[in-house]
Design a protein around this motif. Sequence first.
Motif, PDB file in Angstrom:
ATOM      1  N   ASN A 247     -62.346   5.974  53.488  1.00 28.50           N
ATOM      2  CA  ASN A 247     -62.359   4.677  52.808  1.00 28.50           C
ATOM      3  C   ASN A 247     -61.858   4.765  51.383  1.00 28.50           C
ATOM      4  OD1 ASN A 247     -63.379   3.216  54.976  1.00 28.50           O
ATOM      5  ND2 ASN A 247     -65.447   3.954  54.536  1.00 28.50           N
ATOM      6  N   LYS A 248     -61.883   5.958  50.844  1.00 28.46           N
ATOM      7  CA  LYS A 248     -61.523   6.120  49.439  1.00 28.46           C
ATOM      8  C   LYS A 248     -60.020   6.328  49.251  1.00 28.46           C
ATOM      9  CE  LYS A 248     -63.500   5.750  45.638  1.00 28.46           C
ATOM     10  NZ  LYS A 248     -64.144   4.467  45.406  1.00 28.46           N
ATOM     11  N   THR A 249     -59.392   7.085  50.155  1.00 33.65           N
ATOM     12  CA  THR A 249     -58.005   7.522  49.925  1.00 33.65           C
ATOM     13  C   THR A 249     -57.016   6.408  49.605  1.00 33.65           C
ATOM     14  OG1 THR A 249     -58.496   8.551  52.038  1.00 33.65           O
ATOM     15  CG2 THR A 249     -56.786   9.585  50.668  1.00 33.65           C
ATOM     16  N   PRO A 250     -56.912   5.345  50.428  1.00 34.89           N
ATOM     17  CA  PRO A 250     -55.833   4.386  50.167  1.00 34.89           C
ATOM     18  C   PRO A 250     -55.938   3.757  48.786  1.00 34.89           C
ATOM     19  CG  PRO A 250     -56.911   3.946  52.263  1.00 34.89           C
ATOM     20  CD  PRO A 250     -57.753   4.940  51.532  1.00 34.89           C
ATOM     21  N   ASP A 251     -57.178   3.430  48.371  1.00 32.37           N
ATOM     22  CA  ASP A 251     -57.380   2.815  47.060  1.00 32.37           C
ATOM     23  C   ASP A 251     -56.872   3.708  45.948  1.00 32.37           C
ATOM     24  OD1 ASP A 251     -58.612   1.035  48.547  1.00 32.37           O
ATOM     25  OD2 ASP A 251     -60.569   1.094  47.545  1.00 32.37           O
ATOM     26  N   LYS A 252     -57.324   4.969  46.023  1.00 28.22           N
ATOM     27  CA  LYS A 252     -56.988   5.911  44.980  1.00 28.22           C
ATOM     28  C   LYS A 252     -55.474   6.043  44.848  1.00 28.22           C
ATOM     29  CE  LYS A 252     -58.229  10.338  44.253  1.00 28.22           C
ATOM     30  NZ  LYS A 252     -58.784  11.558  44.856  1.00 28.22           N
ATOM     31  N   LYS A 253     -54.813   6.129  45.989  1.00 26.75           N
ATOM     32  CA  LYS A 253     -53.362   6.278  45.991  1.00 26.75           C
ATOM     33  C   LYS A 253     -52.694   5.099  45.302  1.00 26.75           C
ATOM     34  CE  LYS A 253     -51.432   9.907  47.566  1.00 26.75           C
ATOM     35  NZ  LYS A 253     -50.332  10.587  46.959  1.00 26.75           N
ATOM     36  N   GLU A 254     -53.202   3.896  45.641  1.00 28.81           N
ATOM     37  CA  GLU A 254     -52.582   2.691  45.099  1.00 28.81           C
ATOM     38  C   GLU A 254     -52.623   2.686  43.576  1.00 28.81           C
ATOM     39  OE1 GLU A 254     -53.671  -0.493  47.962  1.00 28.81           O
ATOM     40  OE2 GLU A 254     -51.991   0.748  48.581  1.00 28.81           O
ATOM     41  N   LYS A 255     -53.742   3.167  43.035  1.00 29.76           N
ATOM     42  CA  LYS A 255     -53.897   3.113  41.584  1.00 29.76           C
ATOM     43  C   LYS A 255     -52.958   4.085  40.879  1.00 29.76           C
ATOM     44  CE  LYS A 255     -58.455   1.360  41.558  1.00 29.76           C
ATOM     45  NZ  LYS A 255     -59.768   1.865  41.923  1.00 29.76           N
ATOM     46  N   THR A 256     -52.788   5.274  41.473  1.00 33.90           N
ATOM     47  CA  THR A 256     -51.935   6.254  40.810  1.00 33.90           C
ATOM     48  C   THR A 256     -50.472   5.861  40.906  1.00 33.90           C
ATOM     49  OG1 THR A 256     -51.976   7.539  42.832  1.00 33.90           O
ATOM     50  CG2 THR A 256     -53.436   8.255  41.070  1.00 33.90           C
ATOM     51  N   ASN A 257     -50.142   5.015  41.858  1.00 37.40           N
ATOM     52  CA  ASN A 257     -48.738   4.653  42.050  1.00 37.40           C
ATOM     53  C   ASN A 257     -48.152   3.905  40.862  1.00 37.40           C
ATOM     54  OD1 ASN A 257     -48.049   5.852  44.365  1.00 37.40           O
ATOM     55  ND2 ASN A 257     -48.233   4.050  45.676  1.00 37.40           N
TER      56      ASN A 257
ATOM     57  N   ASP B 134     -43.846   0.524  39.248  1.00 33.10           N
ATOM     58  CA  ASP B 134     -44.881  -0.506  39.240  1.00 33.10           C
ATOM     59  C   ASP B 134     -45.313  -0.914  37.837  1.00 33.10           C
ATOM     60  OD1 ASP B 134     -44.785  -0.542  41.891  1.00 33.10           O
ATOM     61  OD2 ASP B 134     -46.788   0.262  42.272  1.00 33.10           O
ATOM     62  N   SER B 135     -45.039  -0.059  36.848  1.00 29.79           N
ATOM     63  CA  SER B 135     -45.468  -0.388  35.494  1.00 29.79           C
ATOM     64  C   SER B 135     -44.440  -1.264  34.778  1.00 29.79           C
ATOM     65  CB  SER B 135     -45.710   0.892  34.695  1.00 29.79           C
ATOM     66  OG  SER B 135     -44.477   1.535  34.433  1.00 29.79           O
ATOM     67  N   LEU B 136     -43.355  -1.628  35.482  1.00 32.81           N
ATOM     68  CA  LEU B 136     -42.294  -2.432  34.876  1.00 32.81           C
ATOM     69  C   LEU B 136     -42.388  -3.893  35.335  1.00 32.81           C
ATOM     70  CD1 LEU B 136     -41.205   0.335  34.094  1.00 32.81           C
ATOM     71  CD2 LEU B 136     -38.962  -0.381  34.904  1.00 32.81           C
ATOM     72  N   SER B 137     -41.889  -4.793  34.511  1.00 33.69           N
ATOM     73  CA  SER B 137     -41.855  -6.209  34.892  1.00 33.69           C
ATOM     74  C   SER B 137     -40.742  -6.430  35.913  1.00 33.69           C
ATOM     75  CB  SER B 137     -41.595  -7.064  33.667  1.00 33.69           C
ATOM     76  OG  SER B 137     -40.254  -6.895  33.254  1.00 33.69           O
ATOM     77  N   GLY B 138     -40.746  -7.602  36.536  1.00 35.27           N
ATOM     78  CA  GLY B 138     -39.742  -7.908  37.555  1.00 35.27           C
ATOM     79  C   GLY B 138     -38.321  -7.761  37.030  1.00 35.27           C
ATOM     80  N   GLY B 139     -38.087  -8.289  35.842  1.00 36.47           N
ATOM     81  CA  GLY B 139     -36.744  -8.209  35.266  1.00 36.47           C
ATOM     82  C   GLY B 139     -36.325  -6.785  35.000  1.00 36.47           C
ATOM     83  N   GLN B 140     -37.272  -5.982  34.514  1.00 35.04           N
ATOM     84  CA  GLN B 140     -36.965  -4.577  34.243  1.00 35.04           C
ATOM     85  C   GLN B 140     -36.695  -3.825  35.536  1.00 35.04           C
ATOM     86  OE1 GLN B 140     -40.553  -3.724  32.060  1.00 35.04           O
ATOM     87  NE2 GLN B 140     -39.484  -3.769  30.096  1.00 35.04           N
ATOM     88  N   GLN B 141     -37.485  -4.124  36.567  1.00 36.37           N
ATOM     89  CA  GLN B 141     -37.273  -3.458  37.861  1.00 36.37           C
ATOM     90  C   GLN B 141     -35.884  -3.773  38.399  1.00 36.37           C
ATOM     91  OE1 GLN B 141     -40.330  -3.514  40.871  1.00 36.37           O
ATOM     92  NE2 GLN B 141     -41.925  -3.830  39.356  1.00 36.37           N
ATOM     93  N   GLN B 142     -35.464  -5.029  38.206  1.00 34.61           N
ATOM     94  CA  GLN B 142     -34.142  -5.409  38.702  1.00 34.61           C
ATOM     95  C   GLN B 142     -33.049  -4.653  37.946  1.00 34.61           C
ATOM     96  OE1 GLN B 142     -32.419  -6.040  41.189  1.00 34.61           O
ATOM     97  NE2 GLN B 142     -33.295  -8.035  41.589  1.00 34.61           N
TER      98      GLN B 142
END
Lengths: 257, 357
Positions: A247-257, B134-142
Amino acid sequence: MQTVKKIYVSLIFLFLYAPIGTLIVLSFNASKTRSKWGGFTMQWYASLLQDEVILDALTTTLLIAFLSALIASVIGTIAAVAMNGMKRRTRTLLIGVTNIPMLNADIVTGISLMLLFISIGLRFGFGTILLSHITFNIPYVILCIMPRMKQLNPSVYEAALDLGASHITAFFKVMLPDLMPGILSGFLMAFTMSLDDFIITHFTKGAGIDTLSTKIYTEVKKGIKPEMYALSTIIFVTVLILLFLVNKTPDKKEKTN
Amino acid sequence: MQKELIKLEHISKSFDGQMVLDDLDLNIHENEFVTLLGPSGCGKTTTLRILGGFVNPDNGRVIFDSRDITNVPPNKRHLNTVFQKYALFTHMTIADNIAFGLKIKNKPKSYIDDKIKYALKLVNLEGYEKRMPDSLSGGQQQRIAIARAIVNEPKVLLLDEPLGALDLKLRQEMQYELIRMKNELGITFVYVTHDQEEALTMSDTIVVMNQGYIQQIGTPESIYNEPENAFVADFIGDSNIIAATMIEDKLVEILGVRFACVDTGFGIRKPVDVVIRPEDVELTAPEEGTINGVVTHLIFKGVHYEMEVMANGFEWLVHSTQLTPVGTKVGIRVDPFNIQIMNKPESEDEEAVALEL
């Protein structure tokens, strides 16, 4: 009102966890009888670790769980990728078909696998347990990967091709990393399911080999030894930790992304 | 005109029995900014995907640099695509995203590093190498998506509604950016959009499409000022499209009143459609214009007032900087030069028929 609510919730938890709680408490009970508290002890755990038959069964269990989860993850991932490329109707149908083994009663799955192995002349043993565990694990892996698959932006794969990647490169460099959280939780889920299984293993194992659950079953028939409480406690805690990880893995991954 | 770079010949494509493109011919020149413009479902994206190699046409050929690439897979084509939803690799840093194509081609590391720097500078995102998409805005990503495509030095950049997900202000900013990038790079841009303003702002050539057919190919000015049929006139900007009769050369009868115009060669007493842009309708004092009417609606639009004038049974759309209150009796005058005459389509099919430039 608040207190009533609290009492109600406590009651539910009491009923849910009282049996397991009793087991855990008894596993530390120095007295051999179940009705008396003879003081805290770790001796059942100690003697468990010296019991070679039990340790054998533990090795088998872990090996089966690991291998079956690994192989099921590979097969399940390939299946999920293929299903994702299918037309909507075929896909829905196939997902339904792969879901059936999960809903099917274990005893039916166990007996059918046993009959199948007999009819094709397989020798019962490690191989048959592994095969049956892979079989019932695949649907869980697919179940974990499919939602992740649906979130994928199809353009990402096309973008990789566009930048010169072959289909193989695009799959390993772009698609697989995006699917990884799903695959990982599928693997852990499969590992837990395999660790957990008794009925299917019971029907497909043949003589001379045991997993922990079938071992406990035979031991219990001879009379319950306190070591079994200790063993059951260990299994319970292991499964609990694994479920927590799933239950933990997917959440954690999403945050680091 | 520059040399021809891409030729689409007799391209047809249908999905599940539904015709999306029907015998489409299109030439794209070197260093041209071509926009495929049309409503959704007109076949513009399919055309772009055929160019990119993601869709195989049922019929016809794609010629690129005098080579037939109809059956060449996308990873072997010398063009790159900027996708609608950016399609960045979310698990890689910006630098790794941009380096993706170069690494596959086994370019040396120093070359790749230089290219990343150059590309980030081009899209005004210097110093973003280590960031995650993911840390970029839509315009920056484009912008990163554009950088990732152009480091491969494609001869053609395909852009599939790249500004569709951005807000208005950012979209206008990016339009200028794209024109600047195109001039700096000196490559061909093939741009897909349903936004006519975007098309008019950026393009050298606009290809107006509808129902799988090319309706008109031309410069933004010619598409706007001389639409060849009612679809183009209606799709590009607001306009008054009125059924009329061509009395003779340079004389057209609109709503029972004769207007002087400049078009010839439509025949005598021939039914036609006329297009008059709302900014070309001049309001005068009553009786001083060609036709009389009453102002029925008035909206302030910022740059101008938008009015509707009821005259001879037709609601004329009028843009004017002069305020004329609702209920005012006015005359309508149109400069003969601003009356655009179009042949009436004889059938539904002909309305959508491909017109050669």
